[in-house]
Design an enzyme around this catalytic site. Sequence first.
Site, PDB file in Angstrom:
ATOM      1  N   ASP A  73      35.442  17.669   8.176  1.00  0.00           N
ATOM      2  CA  ASP A  73      34.871  18.957   7.801  1.00  0.00           C
ATOM      3  C   ASP A  73      35.042  19.229   6.311  1.00  0.00           C
ATOM      4  O   ASP A  73      35.809  18.551   5.612  1.00  0.00           O
ATOM      5  CB  ASP A  73      35.543  20.082   8.585  1.00  0.00           C
ATOM      6  CG  ASP A  73      35.178  20.064  10.058  1.00  0.00           C
ATOM      7  OD1 ASP A  73      34.127  19.479  10.387  1.00  0.00           O
ATOM      8  OD2 ASP A  73      35.936  20.625  10.866  1.00  0.00           O
TER       9      ASP A  73
ATOM     10  N   TYR B  84      45.752  11.233  11.889  1.00  0.00           N
ATOM     11  CA  TYR B  84      45.638  12.343  10.950  1.00  0.00           C
ATOM     12  C   TYR B  84      47.034  12.818  10.561  1.00  0.00           C
ATOM     13  O   TYR B  84      47.980  12.736  11.357  1.00  0.00           O
ATOM     14  CB  TYR B  84      44.890  13.521  11.587  1.00  0.00           C
ATOM     15  CG  TYR B  84      43.397  13.369  11.640  1.00  0.00           C
ATOM     16  CD1 TYR B  84      42.590  13.848  10.604  1.00  0.00           C
ATOM     17  CD2 TYR B  84      42.775  12.769  12.729  1.00  0.00           C
ATOM     18  CE1 TYR B  84      41.212  13.721  10.650  1.00  0.00           C
ATOM     19  CE2 TYR B  84      41.400  12.643  12.788  1.00  0.00           C
ATOM     20  CZ  TYR B  84      40.623  13.122  11.740  1.00  0.00           C
ATOM     21  OH  TYR B  84      39.249  12.994  11.796  1.00  0.00           O
TER      22      TYR B  84
END
Length: 262
Positions: free
Chosen positions: A55, A110
């Site tokens: 994003d 992540y």
Amino acid sequence: MRLAFQVAYIGTDFHGSQMQASSRTVEGTFIRDCQDLGLFDDWRKAGFAFSGRTDRGVHARRQICAFTTSLPERAIGRLNRILPEDCWCTGWAETDETFHPRYHAKTRTYRYYLYDDGTTDLACMQEAASLLLGTHNFTHFSRLKGKNPEKTILSSQIHIENGFYVYEITAPGFLWNMVRCIVTALVAIGRNEIDTDYLTALLNATPRMRHLTPAPAEGLILWDIDCGITFTPLAVSGRRKDAVRERRRYFETMKKVDMLLD
């Protein structure tokens, strides 16, 4: 020849990674520079693909892209010279023609960086992070858009590093906003705003519970992707290192971008 590249970027000035007609994105920038180098004309015919989307504001340490080109030496030797200062390649590999970085990705990792401001209980967050291991229903942690809410978490842990709480999570795949919503839950537990029973209820997709709000994008880094191939390192120029550290002066939370150079 089909090539794969490990790609790092600072997401601050990109409108996400996915190509958009009217906004600056990582894919759009990468494709434009490949075309400027004459590596391919049509990105579709070249089979250009990234391993996944990030994003707006999310950073990457080891995103993976792949494309086919008749000029592999030019790609390896010159891409880092033409890419902007907030996007660069850290490694390359020759692959077979069937390689697709999205479908061949075995695991994705992540990291989320949080300031250690003294208001959160690390032990409580560590306990909560361990509850995420295994397969759960992440309906309350994501925007599903028709996707299967069940995901299997292979690793979930949090530690302190250089003045940050660092949350690291590994899975074969994630849902949209999933990691950032998990971080929201962990911080709430660390601040004694919710307890682990509430987290368990969320993981069981208990009806009528509120969906979590994602933590800010700026703290998230796509840390690594395992596609089962070995990459040859590419050097990061001193000019680019200087540019990364210069950005720290303007974005307080961007201290973490130094990690992208490792």
